[in-house]
Design a protein around this motif. Structure first.
Motif, PDB file in Angstrom:
ATOM      1  N   TYR A 256       0.834  -1.204   0.000  1.00 53.32           N
ATOM      2  CA  TYR A 256       0.000   0.000   0.000  1.00 53.32           C
ATOM      3  C   TYR A 256       0.868   1.253   0.000  1.00 53.32           C
ATOM      4  CZ  TYR A 256      -3.853  -3.116   1.183  1.00 53.32           C
ATOM      5  OH  TYR A 256      -4.779  -4.129   1.173  1.00 53.32           O
ATOM      6  N   LYS A 257       0.376   2.259  -0.668  1.00 51.84           N
ATOM      7  CA  LYS A 257       1.019   3.572  -0.658  1.00 51.84           C
ATOM      8  C   LYS A 257       0.211   4.475   0.270  1.00 51.84           C
ATOM      9  CE  LYS A 257       2.076   7.550  -3.610  1.00 51.84           C
ATOM     10  NZ  LYS A 257       1.923   8.133  -4.975  1.00 51.84           N
ATOM     11  N   ILE A 258       0.880   5.060   1.246  1.00 49.50           N
ATOM     12  CA  ILE A 258       0.222   5.928   2.228  1.00 49.50           C
ATOM     13  C   ILE A 258       0.623   7.379   1.957  1.00 49.50           C
ATOM     14  CG2 ILE A 258      -0.075   6.445   4.681  1.00 49.50           C
ATOM     15  CD1 ILE A 258       0.771   3.512   5.204  1.00 49.50           C
ATOM     16  N   THR A 259      -0.373   8.234   1.746  1.00 50.57           N
ATOM     17  CA  THR A 259      -0.110   9.629   1.410  1.00 50.57           C
ATOM     18  C   THR A 259      -0.809  10.540   2.408  1.00 50.57           C
ATOM     19  OG1 THR A 259      -0.032   9.043  -0.945  1.00 50.57           O
ATOM     20  CG2 THR A 259      -0.230  11.383  -0.388  1.00 50.57           C
ATOM     21  N   GLU A 260      -0.063  11.420   3.049  1.00 52.12           N
ATOM     22  CA  GLU A 260      -0.657  12.396   3.967  1.00 52.12           C
ATOM     23  C   GLU A 260      -1.161  13.592   3.168  1.00 52.12           C
ATOM     24  OE1 GLU A 260       2.202  13.342   6.956  1.00 52.12           O
ATOM     25  OE2 GLU A 260       2.156  11.331   7.865  1.00 52.12           O
ATOM     26  N   LEU A 261      -2.378  14.021   3.473  1.00 51.89           N
ATOM     27  CA  LEU A 261      -3.025  15.089   2.713  1.00 51.89           C
ATOM     28  C   LEU A 261      -2.991  16.404   3.484  1.00 51.89           C
ATOM     29  CD1 LEU A 261      -6.223  13.204   1.441  1.00 51.89           C
ATOM     30  CD2 LEU A 261      -3.973  13.387   0.352  1.00 51.89           C
ATOM     31  N   GLY A 262      -2.682  17.451   2.769  1.00 50.44           N
ATOM     32  CA  GLY A 262      -2.718  18.782   3.363  1.00 50.44           C
ATOM     33  C   GLY A 262      -3.976  19.525   2.954  1.00 50.44           C
ATOM     34  N   ASP A 263      -4.506  19.159   1.791  1.00 50.59           N
ATOM     35  CA  ASP A 263      -5.698  19.820   1.258  1.00 50.59           C
ATOM     36  C   ASP A 263      -6.788  18.769   1.057  1.00 50.59           C
ATOM     37  OD1 ASP A 263      -7.430  21.626   0.163  1.00 50.59           O
ATOM     38  OD2 ASP A 263      -6.567  21.508  -1.860  1.00 50.59           O
ATOM     39  N   TYR A 264      -7.906  18.932   1.750  1.00 52.52           N
ATOM     40  CA  TYR A 264      -8.981  17.942   1.642  1.00 52.52           C
ATOM     41  C   TYR A 264     -10.293  18.578   2.086  1.00 52.52           C
ATOM     42  CZ  TYR A 264      -7.976  17.718   6.648  1.00 52.52           C
ATOM     43  OH  TYR A 264      -7.758  18.054   7.952  1.00 52.52           O
ATOM     44  N   ASP A 265     -11.396  17.959   1.670  1.00 57.86           N
ATOM     45  CA  ASP A 265     -12.731  18.381   2.074  1.00 57.86           C
ATOM     46  C   ASP A 265     -13.141  17.520   3.264  1.00 57.86           C
ATOM     47  OD1 ASP A 265     -15.381  18.966   2.439  1.00 57.86           O
ATOM     48  OD2 ASP A 265     -15.965  18.726   0.333  1.00 57.86           O
ATOM     49  N   ASN A 266     -13.277  18.109   4.429  1.00 58.54           N
ATOM     50  CA  ASN A 266     -13.564  17.345   5.642  1.00 58.54           C
ATOM     51  C   ASN A 266     -14.882  16.572   5.551  1.00 58.54           C
ATOM     52  OD1 ASN A 266     -12.597  16.743   8.410  1.00 58.54           O
ATOM     53  ND2 ASN A 266     -14.567  17.658   8.993  1.00 58.54           N
TER      54      ASN A 266
END
Length: 628
Positions: A256-266
């Motif tokens: 799996y690739k895990i990506t931390e998001l800085g921009d997202y719609d809660n």
């Protein structure tokens, strides 16, 4: 003229008036006689179990392409691992075998749920490839929900595969397969599904590779699996022309690739919801196993008078949900992991400071049957709280793998021993119920975070957190919009570590909510659950209302349709739960003037004044059922 027989509730603590052996003999003979005389009416003619398949419901997701043969060809796979899983164990084993086959033997593997496949295409399976079937048995010899369609195909009078070849002509003669059955020996039809799949595939011309594996969940399912697979791999290597001496434990390949998001719609972030439907506001949706219903708890009470044990009666409101049930069915409750264990794992992995960081987790294998292991985007804390089973004891195989990431030689030696020595693992991990967080704390030097362990490995290895099923203890004939459960709270001190208390995951969740509803203080030493649920939707502070995420599973465990047929029931302890619904139902019919056959319930408990469940209620019900 003889007097009509009286309905009987037999308490084993009543004073015996005949010799114990005679009593056992007479009761056994009586029960057998009743079952024999009414065998066809009660059970029907002897035949394969009839599956009550749920009424198909509309799906919002786009229709899947079920052509697994085309997928094998497009992704260059030569091994397919089919699984039928109710609690996630068969799926977990399929994933582990796929990874091992790839890394040790260079096999090109893919795992698929039988529900997502057109199994009539088995007759086109390439003869130079191999199929695995990991099939769990549910309840009384029934297939898991996702395997119902496959089960009906192979059990039909004239199974029809894609090429239309008759069964007599062996339509699956090209198929080579491996099978592992999962079940529980305490049930009469132990591993019935796996065994029958094996028998039917052979009948249709397929060739089994190696011995059929069988796992017993009442014993040590994990050890059954580990003990079977080594000889199985030897047979697979021979069938696939692989030299087993060339096998190697390759370097870790991230699944799996895990990506931390800085921009997202809660509004689109999952905080424990199980499907996209749960995020939609104001839209009428179907509630089922993939989208459980948040059911308000309308009543909760303690059933035991004992001070050291607990048994909770709860009533769940399903008004307006579209859910329906019958006596004998099961209700699934979706639990969550306790906060103590969530915090423990976050801290030992060095993720505490980032616990609320929003991330996506996506499969690196384009041929994977599931692109995402759970709903995403989500947070690190939610992954451990709602989506992964971090409560169960860490598996021996996983501990052996973790030894490669130990920060010290001492830690590596410790994990290697636990991973290779069955007895050491049994005493220190299995019997002591050490979960992953507790195992990692064993090798954490002075509490230093183990950020050397890949999170994708943990996500790949730990099974998904699954629902827990409870026999419904009510009847829709009396309470159609209310489902009752009878849950004995599990907690015990292991013999190997008596200073530790092990808590059952779901029943202690139920117990905490019961305390909340009853305004009883929750002990600091007990596990604490975030019962307010995703986005605090499961708790209304103004009314002290708590909700459980639930769905209903229909079963074949039913009363005879002919009310005049006598019924004998045996249900000690909480085993009486479904029979409470049966007795309530028959009492209702009797009160309405229907003629009801004899109703006999054998019940057992430790002490009548402490844990005789529903004692007063049963007395009233059996008074109603009296034939005069």
């Amino acid at each position: 003229m003889s007097e009509p027989s009286e309905p009987i509730l037999i308490d084993p603590q009543d004073e015996p008036i005949i010799d114990t052996f005679d009593l056992v003999f007479l009761l056994s003979a009586g029960v057998i006689a009743v079952l024999y005389l009414f065998r066809d009416t009660l059970f029907g003619p002897k035949k394969s179990p009839v599956i009550n398949q749920p009424v198909p419901q509309p799906r919002i997701a786009p229709k899947k392409d079920k052509d697994f043969i085309k997928k094998m060809r497009n992704t260059d796979k030569n091994v397919v691992l089919f699984y039928g899983s109710q609690t996630g164990t068969a799926e977990d084993y399929a994933s582990r075998l796929a990874k091992e086959g790839l890394q040790r033997f260079g096999l090109k593997t893919m795992t698929v749920d039988v529900e997502d496949c057109d199994m009539t295409l088995l007759d086109k399976f390439p003869d130079n490839c191999l199929a695995f079937f990991l099939m769990a048995t549910y309840g009384e010899g029934e297939p898991t929900d996702d395997a119902v369609e496959f089960w009906e195909l192979i059990n039909s009078d004239n199974p029809e595969f894609s090429e239309g070849i008759s069964i007599e002509e062996k339509p699956l003669s090209n198929l080579r397969y491996v099978v592992f059955a999962l079940g529980n020996k305490t049930y009469e039809h132990f591993n019935a599904v796996g065994r029958l799949v094996d028998a039917k595939l052979t009948e249709f011309g397929a060739t089994r590779i190696g011995e059929r594996g069988e796992g017993d969940d009442d014993g040590s399912l994990e050890e059954d699996f580990l003990g079977w697979k080594e000889d199985m791999w030897k047979a697979v290597c021979d069938a696939m022309s692989i030299d087993p001496n060339d096998a190697q434990n390759g370097a870790h390949v991230a699944a799996y690739k895990i990506t931390e998001l800085g921009d997202y719609d809660n509004d689109n972030v999952f905080y424990g919801e199980l499907s996209e439907n749960a995020l939609k506001v104001g839209t009428r949706v179907t509630y089922d196993a993939k989208n459980p219903y948040p059911s308000p708890i309308t009543a909760s009470r303690e059933l035991f008078n004992a001070t050291d044990r607990n048994c909770v009666h709860m009533e769940l409101d399903i008004t307006g949900s579209g859910l329906y049930y019958q006596s004998g069915d099961h209700v699934a409750i979706w639990p969550m992991n306790p906060e103590q264990e969530v915090y423990r794992l976050l801290k030992v992995l060095g993720l505490w400071e980032k616990k609320d960081t929003v991330v996506t987790v996506e499969s690196t294998d384009p041929s994977a049957s599931k692109k995402y292991p759970f709903p995403v985007p989500t947070t690190y804390a939610t992954i451990f709280r709602n989506y992964l089973d971090i409560h169960a004891p860490a598996s021996r195989q996983f501990i052996a793998t973790l030894a490669n990431y130990a920060p010290t030689e001492e830690g590596k030696s410790k994990l290697t021993t636990l991973g290779q020595d069955k007895e050491a693992y049994r005493i220190e991990v299995a019997d002591a119920h050490l979960n992953l967080g507790e195992v990692l704390e064993l090798i954490s030097s002075h509490g230093k975070p183990l950020d050397c362990i890949p999170l994708d490995l943990i996500i790949e290895t730990l099974p998904r957190l699954q629902c827990r099923y409870y026999s419904i203890s009510s009847t829709s004939k009396v309470t159609p919009t209310s489902i009752h459960i009878t849950a004995s709270v599990l907690r015990y001190q292991p013999l190997t570590t008596p200073e530790k208390t092990v808590y059952g995951l779901a029943t202690n969740y139920i117990q905490q909510v019961h305390r909340k509803l009853s305004n009883i203080a929750h002990p600091d030493t007990s596990p604490y659950y975030l019962y307010s649920g995703p986005r605090d939707k499961y708790y209304d502070e103004s009314t002290n209302m708590v909700k459980f995420a639930i769905h209903v599973r229909n079963t074949n465990f039913k009363l005879p349709k002919n009310l005049k047929i006598p019924v004998v029931m045996v249900g000690p302890g909480t085993g009486v739960a479904p029979f409470r619904g049966f007795v309530i139902e028959r009492a209702k019919y009797k009160s309405e003037g229907d003629e009801i056959g004899d109703t006999v319930l054998f019940y057992g408990c430790r002490r009548r004044n402490e844990d005789f469940l529903y004692a007063n209620e049963f007395e009233e019900l059996f008074t109603t059922l009296a034939p005069w």
